[in-house]
Design an enzyme around this catalytic site. Structure first.
Site, PDB file in Angstrom:
ATOM      1  CG  ASP A  81      63.538  32.514  21.442  1.00 13.56           C
ATOM      2  OD1 ASP A  81      62.891  32.117  22.603  1.00 13.56           O
ATOM      3  OD2 ASP A  81      63.355  31.851  20.404  1.00 13.56           O
ATOM      4  CB  CYS A 122      57.790  36.535  22.234  1.00 11.83           C
ATOM      5  SG  CYS A 122      57.750  38.330  22.527  1.00 11.83           S
ATOM      6  CG  ASP A 123      60.434  34.156  19.388  1.00 16.72           C
ATOM      7  OD1 ASP A 123      59.830  35.134  19.239  1.00 16.72           O
ATOM      8  OD2 ASP A 123      61.837  33.999  18.908  1.00 16.72           O
ATOM      9  CE  LYS A 124      61.034  28.654  19.772  1.00 18.65           C
ATOM     10  NZ  LYS A 124      61.551  30.106  19.535  1.00 18.65           N
ATOM     11  CB  CYS A 197      61.933  41.618  17.566  1.00 22.49           C
ATOM     12  SG  CYS A 197      62.571  41.583  19.199  1.00 22.49           S
ATOM     13  CD  GLU A 494      65.231  30.854  17.458  1.00 24.12           C
ATOM     14  OE1 GLU A 494      64.081  30.902  17.299  1.00 24.12           O
ATOM     15  OE2 GLU A 494      66.041  32.045  17.879  1.00 24.12           O
ATOM     16  CB  SER A 520      66.444  33.856  15.169  1.00 22.13           C
ATOM     17  OG  SER A 520      65.932  35.073  15.294  1.00 22.13           O
TER      18      SER A 520
END
Length: 617
Positions: A81, A122-124, A197, A494, A520
């Protein structure tokens, strides 16, 4: 007693062809009849949170084989992202969640796998795999790649920037007081290792929540990617998944299945952890979508109820400059947060997990603030950053000298000493968001919890960035970014760059940003997203005009457009007479893949999940 799913392809005369193909993968006669464990990896060289995952599937596979199973690894996609941010690439981020879920389902069902290990990060990717695991409902264990270490830098004048992350690089880029040389130093120092992150952004929030749901091992959410101790999670995941498979297929124990573990009570507990730790607002989307697959009825009202009753116990970057994931780990991680919530009577103890028969058994062993934590827990939560730039996992054997068990002033606080009585997330409603909107209150200074200002309306993230960088946005403005919802974007972008650039220009505590898109996990400030209904669905956000007064009242959970109803009705009639709800001045190429997502995308208030009934009737 259920038969192994894999018997469909490994037994019977008619399956000679399938067995021939299995043999070509290395299977032998002895393997037919063992549980086949699918290992869903998400290694990619595009994403620092996944760049180190290539060899981790083999660690799991070896443990599966050593425990009497047969491991078969495959890969799925992973979008970064941060790299996709601020341009058309972000349109693909949320839709990738559905692609990941489908790809895991396709591989597991096509090959009749018996159990599943999800190597995400990570995000998704974690939410996509979570959706798939609940959809498939076979024995499953999650083990993620782990968090990145925070960065460190020395800038002009010998000033030490002792803690850095990705957001520091973004905000420094638009801060005129930061020299090119210092920006270069910060850029090179902000993301020093592999891993997701380093703050409580979406990736780490979701990895923590799979642990809170009971589908991951203790320490999954907080143990650094570089910590040698993390290797043991992959070994244990491989061993454990075979044990779960045997309990289900040999003993008919349905308690090991994901939908049994991720019960309504478990989801309530996960939401309690979420608001207590000030998780990313994206978690609301993902948990709502996952709950649908789990057959659990959860609404924004349920989340709002939790947020009103559960205190904010933990503030981590971007909501704090003092604490990062390594500090959450030192304070005991998710078991410590669950322990504090349990002592406050704020979680349901009647839940179990892949590794414990009850919450009490889990906490007795793994809560380092409890009466008698296990030596394994003490050892795990002492794991510290290595302080060495690397893209390799498990290299740090550093240990914290002491654990942070300070419940009054430490990283994780007790209910008695909470940052606020309300949780770190809140659901707002009003005539601007009749179906709800979400704000990360942990990242909002209390001086901004009530805010009134004139609207400045834009119809894309790019236009918002231009307005901020070209100094169109002034202190006191309420920036409205619309037609960026699940269908209107499409893809629900985002808004990290707008929030980072507001912060970099010193406007973070002086403006509000409202959108039918999302934020985000790295965003902070008065950033209100998921406004529902979205503009493309005729939501009231489509009716806002420049200069309209907007009022935000977080304590009252209100978000209102201060325009008379008659005027709003007239504006709606005008829009509908001129072709309906679409951005007036936006040029955007939307691919067939994104149009397909938009055709089935539901509202943010229901997780922005797909609903095939939208195209089948």
């Amino acid at each position: 007693m259920p038969a192994l799913r894999s018997r469909t392809t490994t037994h019977g005369r008619n399956m000679a062809g399938a067995r021939a193909l299995w043999r070509a993968t290395g299977m032998t006669d002895d393997d037919f009849g063992k549980p086949i464990v699918a290992i869903a990896n998400s290694f990619t060289q595009f994403v620092p949170g996944h760049v180190h995952l290539r060899d981790l599937g083999k660690i799991v596979a070896d443990a599966v084989a050593g425990s009497g199973g047969v491991a078969k690894e495959f890969n799925t996609i992973a979008v970064d992202d941060g790299i996709a941010m601020g341009h058309g690439g972000m349109l693909y981020s949320l839709p990738s969640r559905e692609i990941i879920a489908d790809s895991v389902e396709y591989m597991v069902n096509a090959h009749c796998a018996d159990a599943l290990v999800c190597i995400s990060n990570c995000d998704k990717i974690t939410p996509g795999m979570l959706i798939a695991a609940l959809r498939l409902n076979i024995p499953t264990v999650f083990v993620s790649g782990g968090a990145m270490e925070s960065g460190h830098a020395v800038v002009t004048g010998g000033i030490v920037r002792s803690r850095l992350d990705l957001i520091d690089a973004m905000t420094a880029a638009v801060n005129p007081d930061v020299s090119d040389a210092d920006l270069d130093t910060i850029e090179r120092s902000a993301c020093p290792t592999c891993g997701s992150c380093s703050g409580m952004f979406t990736a780490n929030s979701m990895n923590c929540l799979t642990e809170a749901l009971g589908l991951a091992l203790p320490g999954n959410g907080s143990t650094l990617a570089t910590a040698a101790a993390r290797r043991g999670l992959f070994v244990e995941a491989g061993r454990l998944v075979v044990d779960l498979a045997r309990r289900y297929y040999e003993k008919d124990d349905e308690a090991v299945l994901p939908r049994s573990i991720a019960s309504a009570a478990a989801f309530r507990n996960a939401f309690a952890v979420d608001v207590a730790m000030g998780g990313s607002t994206n978690t609301v989307l993902h948990l709502l979508a996952a709950a649908v697959e789990a057959g659990v009825e959860v609404t924004l009202d349920d989340i709002d109820q939790v947020s009103r009753s559960v205190a904010c116990l933990c503030k981590v970057a971007p909501s704090s400059t003092d604490y990062y994931m390594e500090d959450v780990h030192r304070a005991g991680g998710i078991p410590a947060i669950l322990g504090e919530l349990d002592r406050g009577g704020l979680v349901d103890p009647n839940v179990h997990s892949v590794h414990a028969a009850s919450l009490r058994e889990f906490l007795d062993r793994w809560d380092v603030r409890g009466a008698d934590p296990s030596p394994d827990a003490i050892e795990l939560f002492h794991a510290a950053p290595g302080g060495v730039r690397t893209v390799e996992p498990f290299g740090s054997t550093n240990r914290w000298d002491t654990l942070d068990t300070d419940a009054k002033n430490g990283c994780i606080r007790s209910v008695e000493h909470a940052y606020s009585a309300d949780g770190g997330l809140a659901v707002l409603r009003g005539n601007l968001a009749p179906d709800g909107a979400v704000v990360k209150t942990a990242g909002v200074d209390e001086s901004q919890w009530t805010f009134r200002g004139p609207a400045l309306v834009v119809e894309s993230q790019e236009a918002a960035v231009d307005a901020i960088l070209n100094k169109v946005v002034k202190a006191g403005d309420v920036i409205i970014v619309r037609y960026e919802g699940p269908r209107g974007g499409p893809g629900m972008q985002e808004m990290l760059y707008p929030t980072a650039f507001l912060k970099g220009r010193g406007l973070g505590p002086k403006c509000a940003l409202i959108t039918d898109g999302r934020f985000s996990g790295g965003s902070s400030g008065l950033s209100i997203g998921h406004v529902s209904p979205e503009a493309a669905h005729g939501g009231p956000i489509a009716l806002v005009r420049d200069g309209d007064l907007v009022e935000i009242d977080i304590p009252r959970r209100r978000i209102d457009l201060l325009v008379p109803d008659a005027e709003l009705a007239a504006r709606r009639a005008e829009i509908e007479a001129n072709g309906g709800y679409h951005p007036a001045n936006r040029e955007r190429v939307v691919s067939a893949a994104l149009r397909a997502y938009a055709a089935m995308a539901t509202s943010a208030s229901t997780g922005a999940a797909r609903d095939v009934r939208l195209i089948t009737g």
